[in-house]
Design a protein around this motif. Structure first.
Motif, PDB file in Angstrom:
ATOM      1  N   GLY A 199       0.783  -1.228   0.000  1.00 54.83           N
ATOM      2  CA  GLY A 199       0.000   0.000   0.000  1.00 54.83           C
ATOM      3  C   GLY A 199       0.816   1.280   0.000  1.00 54.83           C
ATOM      4  O   GLY A 199       0.252   2.357   0.173  1.00 54.83           O
ATOM      5  N   ASP A 200       2.096   1.187  -0.229  1.00 51.57           N
ATOM      6  CA  ASP A 200       2.965   2.355  -0.073  1.00 51.57           C
ATOM      7  C   ASP A 200       3.038   3.250  -1.303  1.00 51.57           C
ATOM      8  O   ASP A 200       4.115   3.707  -1.706  1.00 51.57           O
ATOM      9  CB  ASP A 200       4.378   1.910   0.305  1.00 51.57           C
ATOM     10  N   TRP A 201       1.880   3.558  -1.897  1.00 55.86           N
ATOM     11  CA  TRP A 201       1.912   4.429  -3.060  1.00 55.86           C
ATOM     12  C   TRP A 201       2.351   5.846  -2.687  1.00 55.86           C
ATOM     13  O   TRP A 201       2.937   6.557  -3.498  1.00 55.86           O
ATOM     14  CB  TRP A 201       0.538   4.473  -3.742  1.00 55.86           C
ATOM     15  N   ASP A 202       2.107   6.278  -1.438  1.00 55.01           N
ATOM     16  CA  ASP A 202       2.548   7.611  -1.033  1.00 55.01           C
ATOM     17  C   ASP A 202       4.070   7.670  -0.890  1.00 55.01           C
ATOM     18  O   ASP A 202       4.698   8.684  -1.213  1.00 55.01           O
ATOM     19  CB  ASP A 202       1.837   8.060   0.241  1.00 55.01           C
ATOM     20  N   GLN A 352      -4.501  10.061  -7.452  1.00 55.62           N
ATOM     21  CA  GLN A 352      -5.001   8.995  -8.314  1.00 55.62           C
ATOM     22  C   GLN A 352      -3.933   8.516  -9.285  1.00 55.62           C
ATOM     23  O   GLN A 352      -3.762   7.317  -9.518  1.00 55.62           O
ATOM     24  CB  GLN A 352      -6.230   9.476  -9.080  1.00 55.62           C
ATOM     25  N   LYS A 353      -3.182   9.478  -9.834  1.00 53.44           N
ATOM     26  CA  LYS A 353      -2.122   9.119 -10.774  1.00 53.44           C
ATOM     27  C   LYS A 353      -1.086   8.227 -10.109  1.00 53.44           C
ATOM     28  O   LYS A 353      -0.687   7.195 -10.672  1.00 53.44           O
ATOM     29  CB  LYS A 353      -1.444  10.387 -11.296  1.00 53.44           C
ATOM     30  N   TRP A 354      -0.657   8.593  -8.906  1.00 51.99           N
ATOM     31  CA  TRP A 354       0.395   7.844  -8.243  1.00 51.99           C
ATOM     32  C   TRP A 354      -0.101   6.495  -7.749  1.00 51.99           C
ATOM     33  O   TRP A 354       0.630   5.493  -7.812  1.00 51.99           O
ATOM     34  CB  TRP A 354       0.952   8.661  -7.080  1.00 51.99           C
ATOM     35  N   ASN A 355      -1.319   6.437  -7.285  1.00 52.12           N
ATOM     36  CA  ASN A 355      -1.881   5.162  -6.865  1.00 52.12           C
ATOM     37  C   ASN A 355      -1.959   4.185  -8.031  1.00 52.12           C
ATOM     38  O   ASN A 355      -1.589   3.020  -7.911  1.00 52.12           O
ATOM     39  CB  ASN A 355      -3.269   5.398  -6.263  1.00 52.12           C
TER      40      ASN A 355
END
Length: 369
Positions: A199-202, A352-355
């Motif tokens: 879950g580390d998209w951030d 949204q783009k990064w996720n």
């Protein structure tokens, strides 16, 4: 792929529910819901012992209960400390992952009810909640003791900071062979030995932005390095599980693990390390916010005052980085001179783009057993 859901997706469901309820009107001055200060107004000007005394007396009249929604895995330590400081005041804590906390609050807001007084979770979820005008900005005297980066302009306050670091198992990665740079994780010699949290998209967003904006890498170079890491990777879900598996030697390296997770493991004798640091250390604020329409406003302020002052000692003892400028006995776990990077709100705008990009990067990566 079932990993951390983007707040925008949760917001969509919350907005649909809100459409069935009472419309939110905005205050032209600060964009927050009108009338939001009514619950807290009697205490705004209070400071010192007078403030604490009146808050405590009012908290007991409210029923001696605080309802807290949180994603903090160390919340019980804070709860125990608060209840010891204020006997007779009980904390009812609902703990879940940050996405579940966000979704629960949005659903309750859409149904025109607020069941919590305070929320304690990650920065992105707190920003999403403020965008829906459900938070009230804390203005208490404890702000004076916080680091400048802890006070936020969007309705919440950082109480601690999580540090994303590269960690390794010292039995699987002997001294002198640990990665020295982030790009080292793409070396084929680490095939099947690198853990990436699902879950580390951030973290992915922050690291990618750092490499392009601060280091001057081309987007192609950044993409190539991340693809190389993905080819070496196995997926884990949850940083606590990731730390346990790293300690057990189920993989050699964790690409993005919390520093406090490893420091706690080391204290228990686990063969893990993250120093010397692979730069940058990605720093993410985690915070708390008052709800705009609490059931127990005095108790909410009492909790917030305490967490941002005396509670900072407990946060430091949990190996986390407190938000206070000064905490007696605290030693920053990040070595002096280490490059640290964090995203501000303006940079973290296209979630949204990064996720989606992180989801695409991890597609086909096997899961750790």
């Amino acid at each position: 792929m079932h990993h951390r859901t983007l707040p925008a997706a949760l917001l969509a469901s919350g907005l649909l529910l809100a459409a069935c309820g009472t419309p939110v009107t905005s205050d032209a001055k600060n964009g927050a819901a009108s009338g939001e200060s009514a619950a807290y107004a009697p205490y705004d000007a209070l400071t010192g012992p007078e403030r604490t005394g009146k808050l405590l007396a009012a908290a007991k009249k409210e029923g001696g209960v605080l309802d807290l929604y949180t994603s903090n895995t160390d919340i019980q330590e804070l709860v125990d400390g608060f209840e010891k400081a204020y006997p007779g005041i009980k904390v009812r804590a609902f703990r879940a992952n940050s996405e579940t906390v966000l979704q629960r609050i949005l659903q309750e807001h859409g149904a025109r009810r607020t069941n919590n007084d305070v929320v304690d979770t990650n920065d992105i979820e707190l920003r999403a909640l403020q965008d829906q005008h459900v938070l009230y900005e804390y203005r208490g005297p404890a702000l004076q003791g916080l680091k400048p980066e802890a006070t936020k302009p969007d309705g919440w306050t950082a109480e601690r900071f999580n540090a994303f670091v590269v960690g390794w198992n010292t039995e699987k990665v002997p001294a002198g062979q640990e990665p020295k740079t982030f790009a080292d994780l793409a070396d084929p010699k680490w095939k099947g030995k690198v853990s990436v949290e699902i879950g580390d998209w951030d973290w992915y967003m922050a690291m990618s932005t750092y490499l392009t904006d601060k280091k001057g890498w081309s987007q192609q170079k950044v993409d190539d390095v991340f693809r190389g890491i993905a080819e070496n990777a196995r997926l884990t879900k949850g940083h606590t599980v990731q730390g346990e598996m790293l300690s057990a030697g189920q993989f050699g390296i964790a690409a993005s693990v919390y520093s406090h997770t490893l420091d706690k493991a080391v204290a228990k004798g686990a063969p893990v390390a993250w120093r010397p640091s692979v730069e940058p250390v990605i720093l993410r604020p985690n915070g708390l916010a008052l709800m705009k329409e609490p059931k127990h406003p005095a108790t909410a302020l009492l909790w917030t005052d305490w967490v941002l002052t005396a509670g900072q000692r407990i946060i430091a003892d949990s190996k986390r980085i407190p938000a206070a400028k000064e905490v007696p006995g605290f030693r920053d776990p990040i070595p002096p001179g280490t490059e640290v990077y964090s995203l501000d709100k303006s940079e973290a705008s296209d979630n949204q783009k990064w996720n989606s990009a992180y989801d695409a990067l991890l597609r086909g990566v096997p899961t750790s057993d």
